[in-house]
Design a protein around this motif. Structure first.
Motif, PDB file in Angstrom:
ATOM      1  N   ASP A  78       0.806  -1.228   0.000  1.00  0.00           N
ATOM      2  CA  ASP A  78       0.000   0.000   0.000  1.00  0.00           C
ATOM      3  C   ASP A  78       0.835   1.273   0.000  1.00  0.00           C
ATOM      4  N   MET A  79       2.138   1.144   0.055  1.00  0.00           N
ATOM      5  CA  MET A  79       3.003   2.316   0.102  1.00  0.00           C
ATOM      6  C   MET A  79       2.960   3.044  -1.242  1.00  0.00           C
ATOM      7  N   ILE A  80       2.902   4.351  -1.176  1.00  0.00           N
ATOM      8  CA  ILE A  80       2.931   5.158  -2.391  1.00  0.00           C
ATOM      9  C   ILE A  80       4.381   5.586  -2.594  1.00  0.00           C
ATOM     10  N   GLY A  81       5.011   5.038  -3.602  1.00  0.00           N
ATOM     11  CA  GLY A  81       6.397   5.375  -3.890  1.00  0.00           C
ATOM     12  C   GLY A  81       6.489   6.782  -4.465  1.00  0.00           C
ATOM     13  N   VAL A  82       7.461   7.525  -4.004  1.00  0.00           N
ATOM     14  CA  VAL A  82       7.638   8.908  -4.452  1.00  0.00           C
ATOM     15  C   VAL A  82       9.102   9.123  -4.804  1.00  0.00           C
ATOM     16  N   ALA A  83       9.349   9.664  -5.970  1.00  0.00           N
ATOM     17  CA  ALA A  83      10.701  10.079  -6.334  1.00  0.00           C
ATOM     18  C   ALA A  83      10.934  11.440  -5.697  1.00  0.00           C
TER      19      ALA A  83
END
Length: 191
Positions: A78-83
């Motif tokens: 469920d983690m939202i990956g962010v650059a």
């Protein structure tokens, strides 16, 4: 936001339910397998010494963002990956006047500016702010909607003052010139 096989709408609903304390079938799950290594990549790319804003180039890091995003997709949590825009650069400290130093090809840190610290103020023409905008623009263009892009870690007024004055200098100034520290802290918060 399209993200490979992940269902963004479903992920958003799950996160909103969590933040609203709504009943859910399970807690949010975040699994960290790979972490960004961009601090070392940036440090290695620029070499030892003082990093100047015109030398900041996100191109060597773009593949790293893709690698982490692909790992996030494969995990399916469920983690939202962010650059995050070149995570290792102390952007806010640099915008406030600190020098950015690179030592050993592995780390970057803010160093107090040479000379006296005056008042802190923001200008959209600040070279470090312009470099941050340029990096964000380049990363967003590269990502092209495949995953989220966000700001790097931003620190608070105390962190900025410690970077500007040095830790000992900050503590001495808290005792010797508390009004000045209060004023600088407010200016740092405004930036």
């Amino acid at each position: 936001m399209p993200t490979g096989y992940r269902e963004w709408d479903e992920l958003e609903k799950r996160h909103r339910a969590f933040w609203l304390s709504a009943p859910v079938d399970r807690p949010l799950i975040g699994i960290m397998v790979h972490a960004y290594q961009d601090t070392e990549l940036v440090a290695r790319a620029v070499g030892a010494g003082e990093l100047l804003p015109e030398r900041v180039d996100p191109r060597p890091i773009l593949a790293e963002y893709d690698r982490i995003a692909a790992a996030r997709e494969a995990i399916g949590d469920d983690m939202i990956g962010v650059a995050e825009a070149l995570l290792g650069i102390p952007w806010l400290e640099a915008i406030c006047g600190c020098r950015v130093m690179v030592a050993d090809g592995k780390s970057l840190w803010p160093a107090p500016p040479e000379g006296e610290i005056g008042e802190l103020s923001f200008s959209p023409d600040n070279p470090w702010f312009r470099a941050l905008l340029r990096v964000l623009h380049d990363v967003v263009a590269h990502v092209n909607g495949r995953y989220a892009v966000g700001l790097s870690h931003l620190r608070g007024p105390t962190d900025i003052l410690a970077a500007l004055l040095g830790t000992s200098g900050l503590f001495a100034a808290l005792y010797d010139a508390p009004e000045r520290i209060e004023r600088l802290a407010q200016q740092a918060a405004d930036i």
